[in-house]
Write a protein that holds these residues in place. Sequence first.
Motif, PDB file in Angstrom:
ATOM      1  N   UNK A 186       0.848  -1.196   0.000  1.00  0.00           N
ATOM      2  CA  UNK A 186       0.000   0.000   0.000  1.00  0.00           C
ATOM      3  C   UNK A 186       0.879   1.239   0.000  1.00  0.00           C
ATOM      4  N   UNK A 187       0.319   2.331  -0.495  1.00  0.00           N
ATOM      5  CA  UNK A 187       1.015   3.616  -0.504  1.00  0.00           C
ATOM      6  C   UNK A 187       0.063   4.677   0.034  1.00  0.00           C
ATOM      7  N   UNK A 188       0.611   5.832   0.389  1.00  0.00           N
ATOM      8  CA  UNK A 188      -0.191   6.974   0.811  1.00  0.00           C
ATOM      9  C   UNK A 188      -0.027   8.108  -0.185  1.00  0.00           C
ATOM     10  N   UNK A 189      -1.130   8.783  -0.464  1.00  0.00           N
ATOM     11  CA  UNK A 189      -1.118   9.976  -1.308  1.00  0.00           C
ATOM     12  C   UNK A 189      -1.698  11.128  -0.496  1.00  0.00           C
ATOM     13  N   UNK A 190      -0.986  12.255  -0.463  1.00  0.00           N
ATOM     14  CA  UNK A 190      -1.461  13.419   0.278  1.00  0.00           C
ATOM     15  C   UNK A 190      -2.396  14.243  -0.591  1.00  0.00           C
ATOM     16  N   UNK A 191      -3.623  14.433  -0.091  1.00  0.00           N
ATOM     17  CA  UNK A 191      -4.594  15.346  -0.689  1.00  0.00           C
ATOM     18  C   UNK A 191      -4.906  16.421   0.339  1.00  0.00           C
ATOM     19  N   UNK A 192      -5.569  17.515  -0.020  1.00  0.00           N
ATOM     20  CA  UNK A 192      -5.751  18.629   0.912  1.00  0.00           C
ATOM     21  C   UNK A 192      -6.322  18.197   2.269  1.00  0.00           C
ATOM     22  N   UNK A 193      -5.523  18.370   3.318  1.00  0.00           N
ATOM     23  CA  UNK A 193      -5.974  18.107   4.668  1.00  0.00           C
ATOM     24  C   UNK A 193      -5.984  16.665   5.104  1.00  0.00           C
ATOM     25  N   UNK A 194      -5.513  15.754   4.268  1.00  0.00           N
ATOM     26  CA  UNK A 194      -5.532  14.348   4.683  1.00  0.00           C
ATOM     27  C   UNK A 194      -4.631  13.507   3.787  1.00  0.00           C
ATOM     28  N   UNK A 217     -10.980   1.563   0.655  1.00  0.00           N
ATOM     29  CA  UNK A 217     -10.431   0.861   1.811  1.00  0.00           C
ATOM     30  C   UNK A 217     -11.074   1.401   3.088  1.00  0.00           C
ATOM     31  N   UNK A 218     -11.265   0.578   4.102  1.00  0.00           N
ATOM     32  CA  UNK A 218     -11.944   1.003   5.335  1.00  0.00           C
ATOM     33  C   UNK A 218     -11.280   2.184   6.029  1.00  0.00           C
ATOM     34  N   UNK A 219      -9.955   2.310   5.915  1.00  0.00           N
ATOM     35  CA  UNK A 219      -9.256   3.397   6.601  1.00  0.00           C
ATOM     36  C   UNK A 219      -9.460   4.752   5.931  1.00  0.00           C
ATOM     37  N   UNK A 220     -10.014   4.783   4.717  1.00  0.00           N
ATOM     38  CA  UNK A 220     -10.278   6.045   4.031  1.00  0.00           C
ATOM     39  C   UNK A 220     -11.686   6.546   4.327  1.00  0.00           C
ATOM     40  N   UNK A 221     -11.878   7.847   4.185  1.00  0.00           N
ATOM     41  CA  UNK A 221     -13.208   8.438   4.367  1.00  0.00           C
ATOM     42  C   UNK A 221     -14.127   7.991   3.234  1.00  0.00           C
ATOM     43  N   UNK A 222     -15.463   8.110   3.420  1.00  0.00           N
ATOM     44  CA  UNK A 222     -16.378   7.744   2.335  1.00  0.00           C
ATOM     45  C   UNK A 222     -16.064   8.462   1.023  1.00  0.00           C
ATOM     46  N   UNK A 223     -15.699   9.750   1.101  1.00  0.00           N
ATOM     47  CA  UNK A 223     -15.347  10.479  -0.124  1.00  0.00           C
ATOM     48  C   UNK A 223     -14.126   9.864  -0.793  1.00  0.00           C
ATOM     49  N   UNK A 224     -13.096   9.591  -0.003  1.00  0.00           N
ATOM     50  CA  UNK A 224     -11.857   9.076  -0.579  1.00  0.00           C
ATOM     51  C   UNK A 224     -12.015   7.635  -1.064  1.00  0.00           C
TER      52      UNK A 224
END
Length: 412
Positions: A186-194, A217-224
Amino acid sequence: INPKIPKRLERLEELANNLWYSWDRATRALFSRLDPALWGAVGHNPKAFLKRADESILLKAAEDSMFLTTFDGILAAYDSYHYEPSNKDKANGFRPNDQIAYFCFEFGFHESLPIYSGGLGILAGDHCKAASDLHLPFVGVGLLYRQGYFSQTIDNQGNQQAIYTDSGFDDLPATPVLHDDGTEVRIDITLPGRKVCVKIWVVKIGRVSLYLLDTDLPENSPHDRNITHKLYGGDKTMRIEQEIILGAGGVRALHEIGIKPTVWHINEGHAAFMILERTRLLMREGLSFAEALEAVAACTIFTTHTAVPAGHDLFNEEMMLTYFEAFYRDLGVTHEAFMALGRTANNAEFNMTALAIRGSRMHNGVSKIHGDVSSKICRDLWPQIEAEENPMRYITNGVHVPTFLAQEWSDL
């Protein structure tokens, strides 16, 4: 409850998880022969078929000498295809460590993997199949949509209706990419504020691998979670976030997997943010912004497909500031210098095609006429020369013949 596949037929699962079947008719016919009705009901999807087949049919097939003879012949062809030595004449000019990374918003291989909409996706799929046939050092990078292509029906008024349904990932010929210790990559991508967590899947197309990025993925917000839900869905916000995941996320995904491309191909402007991410990585190694951008461009190819100006993605200055202000400040680049990467003489918005051209050194349309049209559309990027003399060239689209050749012609 899934049927237990007899040991004699256990390699059916291997055949079901490699899109080699998308152009090998004999493999598809083998699955259909087991249960024609079920084969039609699951949309010609071998993986879904094996999960739903009656176990008694599989047990019977394991004792059927005629079926086994056909099965063994297909396995022999499959193994021969995958393990035959590379013909160096077909891959002329490639060095041992060369690797092509091919980024595209959609890929069309077969109805069992509905992550395509039209010609762009079909061409991308055919590129992967041809690269497999030619033993090219090639990987694809895209997004894994739950809603890709749609089903079409005609209502009682004669109107076309498009019906979208979510794909069940368990039915797709895709598997998670794993580290050596068995954990998911897995990787992380930075978007505004999260930060958005991205899971990476792999699809096998003959000898070629396609890596697909997934934010549901469960760890992301519904929008993401919704970013990679639907192909060409949502508003401008969803579009720029999808393109950041594909471009920047795709670069990070390959790095995390350990793949080091020497050639980067942007198939349409959607993936052009890869240029910014690769520039950032090179600046971390000590290059200046101008040096890093030139190093990126020197090994980048851009193919444009859209023959009208309205078909090129544009993002306004406010949106670019929202998503990239911290990014370009980290690089020590001014706002104006950053926006100039995507601006044209007649439009102040950030144009993804302009970014793709400025971040590449080979550019092509997809037919002779389209190359000429693209030269005119993009003339502002080379204002010092006439449109017909600028470096926009063309390579005519082809098709993967075994996929599209009619059975009658194939038999002949």
